[in-house]
Design an enzyme around this catalytic site. Structure first.
Site, PDB file in Angstrom:
ATOM      1  N   HIS A 105     -58.233 -58.214  18.853  1.00  0.00           N
ATOM      2  CA  HIS A 105     -58.356 -57.019  19.688  1.00  0.00           C
ATOM      3  C   HIS A 105     -57.390 -57.054  20.865  1.00  0.00           C
ATOM      4  O   HIS A 105     -57.600 -57.799  21.827  1.00  0.00           O
ATOM      5  CB  HIS A 105     -59.817 -56.906  20.178  1.00  0.00           C
ATOM      6  CG  HIS A 105     -60.090 -55.640  20.924  1.00  0.00           C
ATOM      7  ND1 HIS A 105     -60.910 -55.587  22.022  1.00  0.00           N
ATOM      8  CD2 HIS A 105     -59.648 -54.385  20.727  1.00  0.00           C
ATOM      9  CE1 HIS A 105     -60.949 -54.346  22.475  1.00  0.00           C
ATOM     10  NE2 HIS A 105     -60.191 -53.602  21.713  1.00  0.00           N
TER      11      HIS A 105
ATOM     12  N   GLU B  76     -58.639 -60.493  22.389  1.00  0.00           N
ATOM     13  CA  GLU B  76     -59.934 -61.066  21.987  1.00  0.00           C
ATOM     14  C   GLU B  76     -59.846 -61.408  20.493  1.00  0.00           C
ATOM     15  O   GLU B  76     -59.473 -60.556  19.685  1.00  0.00           O
ATOM     16  CB  GLU B  76     -61.069 -60.057  22.215  1.00  0.00           C
ATOM     17  CG  GLU B  76     -61.402 -59.843  23.683  1.00  0.00           C
ATOM     18  CD  GLU B  76     -62.444 -58.753  23.902  1.00  0.00           C
ATOM     19  OE1 GLU B  76     -63.302 -58.915  24.775  1.00  0.00           O
ATOM     20  OE2 GLU B  76     -62.388 -57.711  23.215  1.00  0.00           O
TER      21      GLU B  76
ATOM     22  N   ASN C  54     -65.150 -54.597  26.277  1.00  0.00           N
ATOM     23  CA  ASN C  54     -65.768 -53.279  26.196  1.00  0.00           C
ATOM     24  C   ASN C  54     -67.274 -53.314  26.462  1.00  0.00           C
ATOM     25  O   ASN C  54     -67.836 -52.324  26.921  1.00  0.00           O
ATOM     26  CB  ASN C  54     -65.453 -52.608  24.862  1.00  0.00           C
ATOM     27  CG  ASN C  54     -64.049 -52.031  24.863  1.00  0.00           C
ATOM     28  OD1 ASN C  54     -63.679 -51.308  25.775  1.00  0.00           O
ATOM     29  ND2 ASN C  54     -63.251 -52.375  23.864  1.00  0.00           N
TER      30      ASN C  54
HETATM   31  N1  3HC Z   1     -45.228 -49.999  27.409  1.00  0.00           N
HETATM   32  C1  3HC Z   1     -44.437 -50.872  28.045  1.00  0.00           C
HETATM   33  N2  3HC Z   1     -44.469 -51.089  29.383  1.00  0.00           N
HETATM   34  C2  3HC Z   1     -45.335 -50.347  30.092  1.00  0.00           C
HETATM   35  C3  3HC Z   1     -46.187 -49.389  29.504  1.00  0.00           C
HETATM   36  C4  3HC Z   1     -46.101 -49.241  28.103  1.00  0.00           C
HETATM   37  N3  3HC Z   1     -46.889 -48.376  27.436  1.00  0.00           N
HETATM   38  N4  3HC Z   1     -46.943 -48.827  30.485  1.00  0.00           N
HETATM   39  C5  3HC Z   1     -46.573 -49.392  31.644  1.00  0.00           C
HETATM   40  N5  3HC Z   1     -45.623 -50.313  31.397  1.00  0.00           N
HETATM   41  C6  3HC Z   1     -44.966 -51.176  32.393  1.00  0.00           C
HETATM   42  C7  3HC Z   1     -43.963 -50.418  33.201  1.00  0.00           C
HETATM   43  O1  3HC Z   1     -42.697 -50.414  32.559  1.00  0.00           O
HETATM   44  C8  3HC Z   1     -43.954 -51.204  34.483  1.00  0.00           C
HETATM   45  O2  3HC Z   1     -43.161 -52.349  34.352  1.00  0.00           O
HETATM   46  P1  3HC Z   1     -42.160 -52.805  35.566  1.00  0.00           P
HETATM   47  O3  3HC Z   1     -43.024 -52.824  36.800  1.00  0.00           O
HETATM   48  O4  3HC Z   1     -41.662 -54.149  35.150  1.00  0.00           O
HETATM   49  O5  3HC Z   1     -41.110 -51.761  35.617  1.00  0.00           O
HETATM   50  C9  3HC Z   1     -45.378 -51.699  34.634  1.00  0.00           C
HETATM   51  O6  3HC Z   1     -45.953 -51.649  33.316  1.00  0.00           O
HETATM   52  C10 3HC Z   1     -46.170 -50.836  35.570  1.00  0.00           C
HETATM   53  O7  3HC Z   1     -46.109 -49.512  35.092  1.00  0.00           O
HETATM   54  P2  3HC Z   1     -45.929 -48.237  36.036  1.00  0.00           P
HETATM   55  O8  3HC Z   1     -45.213 -48.599  37.307  1.00  0.00           O
HETATM   56  O9  3HC Z   1     -45.409 -47.122  35.224  1.00  0.00           O
HETATM   57  O10 3HC Z   1     -47.405 -47.772  36.362  1.00  0.00           O
HETATM   58  P3  3HC Z   1     -48.601 -48.566  37.009  1.00  0.00           P
HETATM   59  O11 3HC Z   1     -48.182 -49.595  37.976  1.00  0.00           O
HETATM   60  O12 3HC Z   1     -49.510 -47.478  37.416  1.00  0.00           O
HETATM   61  O13 3HC Z   1     -49.225 -49.344  35.756  1.00  0.00           O
HETATM   62  C11 3HC Z   1     -50.664 -49.540  33.887  1.00  0.00           C
HETATM   63  C12 3HC Z   1     -49.647 -48.663  34.597  1.00  0.00           C
HETATM   64  C13 3HC Z   1     -49.980 -50.809  33.395  1.00  0.00           C
HETATM   65  C14 3HC Z   1     -51.160 -48.725  32.707  1.00  0.00           C
HETATM   66  C15 3HC Z   1     -51.788 -49.905  34.901  1.00  0.00           C
HETATM   67  O14 3HC Z   1     -52.262 -48.731  35.530  1.00  0.00           O
HETATM   68  C16 3HC Z   1     -52.951 -50.625  34.257  1.00  0.00           C
HETATM   69  O15 3HC Z   1     -52.889 -51.799  33.956  1.00  0.00           O
HETATM   70  N6  3HC Z   1     -54.060 -49.881  34.056  1.00  0.00           N
HETATM   71  C17 3HC Z   1     -55.292 -50.433  33.479  1.00  0.00           C
HETATM   72  C18 3HC Z   1     -55.153 -50.469  31.993  1.00  0.00           C
HETATM   73  C19 3HC Z   1     -56.375 -51.035  31.338  1.00  0.00           C
HETATM   74  O16 3HC Z   1     -57.364 -51.380  31.955  1.00  0.00           O
HETATM   75  N7  3HC Z   1     -56.274 -51.124  30.029  1.00  0.00           N
HETATM   76  C20 3HC Z   1     -57.376 -51.631  29.233  1.00  0.00           C
HETATM   77  C21 3HC Z   1     -58.028 -50.474  28.596  1.00  0.00           C
HETATM   78  S1  3HC Z   1     -59.356 -51.006  27.552  1.00  0.00           S
HETATM   79  C22 3HC Z   1     -58.617 -51.309  26.084  1.00  0.00           C
HETATM   80  O17 3HC Z   1     -57.449 -51.196  25.870  1.00  0.00           O
HETATM   81  C23 3HC Z   1     -59.540 -51.726  25.013  1.00  0.00           C
HETATM   82  C24 3HC Z   1     -59.857 -50.631  24.058  1.00  0.00           C
HETATM   83  O18 3HC Z   1     -60.684 -51.199  23.069  1.00  0.00           O
HETATM   84  C25 3HC Z   1     -60.503 -49.440  24.679  1.00  0.00           C
END
Ligand code: 3HC
Length: 295
Positions: A152, A164, A202
């Site tokens: 996961h 995971e 989750n």
């Molecule tokens: N692909 C590649 N790189 C990415 C990306 C993507 N889709 N999204 C963001 N990044 C990178 C950016 O390039 C940036 O890198 P850099 O600083 O080296 O240039 C870095 O991540 C930060 O991105 P941003 O500056 O655009 O934006 P933020 O600082 O707001 O970060 C985020 C965005 C990484 C999405 C951050 O908000 C975050 O970590 N959010 C929480 C996400 C989370 O909790 N995810 C788990 C969800 S639960 C899950 O997935 C499980 C499922 O079962 C539901």
């Protein structure tokens, strides 16, 4: 810096040929990660339209890495060439590991596992990225359930380190070890946990997101205030309603349903507001509107 793949594929922890089923957020992210690590990736999609859109999205994502100076143009070309896309699961016959990342619907996943089992070699590993469905039930449609486990990843796959690993009571020890070595070689940090709905992340995250939705539903607080509170007060990168929009409200609802089906606890029941939003096609970031607007 990103690893720079060569056109000639190389083995990573003993794996060379990877299959990914599904080109949604998770499948696309996993395929890209594997390609960047020099693996030969076959991506199986269900809709003919994805034959064109999946490579286009992959190219756009790789281009962003090049623009940020993290990947060379040659690395981009090699990663793009490493991923082939098709609609036939039969094309996964020579894959050593297949990661299923289709929609969070048990019937669909069971059908994929049943087909994959007949297609791949007996020693190939079959992994699911399900968030909350039973890995054991998926293994139940496979002739050798010892080869099945949950793997996961988290969204965005490129950014978040965690994987995971979920062995069932029937998973072979060697399959667990090989999967752990593989995701570690991809640069991820695995934790191995048991087969319970929601695993660790989750099981903890979804009740929190649902509680935030109930605060908005009851009129207690605005989405903006809830998010600002958790971002400024707890240093979370995204408040819970932004995160629910980011995950997709349909996905949050599907995970909540699965958690609730197993636990019967009210804290896992999807709030009516969430269900109504999903029925209305208000799915979060991907539809342009959720608890926030993304127009
Ligand atoms: N692909 C590649 N790189 C990415 C990306 C993507 N889709 N999204 C963001 N990044 C990178 C950016 O390039 C940036 O890198 P850099 O600083 O080296 O240039 C870095 O991540 C930060 O991105 P941003 O500056 O655009 O934006 P933020 O600082 O707001 O970060 C985020 C965005 C990484 C999405 C951050 O908000 C975050 O970590 N959010 C929480 C996400 C989370 O909790 N995810 C788990 C969800 S639960 C899950 O997935 C499980 C499922 O079962 C539901």
């Amino acid at each position: 810096a990103e690893p720079t793949p060569s056109r000639a594929t190389r083995a990573l922890a003993g794996f060379t040929r990877i299959g990914v089923v599904g080109s949604g957020t998770m499948g696309a992210g996993i395929a890209e990660l594997c390609a960047l690590n020099g693996l030969d990736v076959r991506l199986a999609v269900s809709r003919p339209a994805s034959l064109e859109s999946a490579p286009r999205r992959l190219a756009a994502s790789l281009d962003r890495r090049v623009a940020k100076g993290r990947l060379t143009p040659e690395g981009r070309d090699a990663a793009l060439a490493a991923v082939s896309v098709g609609t036939d699961l039969g094309d996964l016959a020579d894959r050593e590991l297949v990661v299923e990342a289709v929609v969070e619907d048990e019937a669909v996943k069971l059908a994929v596992f049943s087909t994959l089992d007949k297609v791949v070699e007996p020693d190939a590993i079959l992994a699911s990225t399900t968030s909350a469905l039973s890995i054991t039930r998926l293994a139940g449609v496979v002739q050798h359930p010892g080869r099945v486990l949950g793997v996961h990843f988290f969204n965005p796959v490129a950014v978040l380190d965690l994987v995971e690993l979920i062995p069932t009571l029937l998973t072979d020890e060697s399959v667990c070890r090989r999967a752990e070595e593989f995701v570690t070689a991809l640069g991820k940090k695995p934790v191995t946990v048991g087969d319970r709905s929601g695993f660790v992340v989750n099981a903890l995250l979804i009740p929190y997101l649902l509680a935030a939705i109930r605060m908005v539903e009851s009129g207690y607080s605005s989405a903006e205030s809830v998010d600002q509170a958790m971002e400024s007060g707890c240093a979370h990168p995204m408040g819970p309603l932004k995160l629910a929009d980011f995950i997709g409200l349909d996905v949050v609802a599907a995970i909540a349903e699965a958690l609730h089906a197993e636990s019967r606890q009210p804290l896992h029941a999807p709030p009516p507001l969430l269900s109504r939003m999903v029925e209305a096609g208000i799915l979060g970031r991907k539809s342009g509107r959720g608890f926030h607007s993304y127009a």
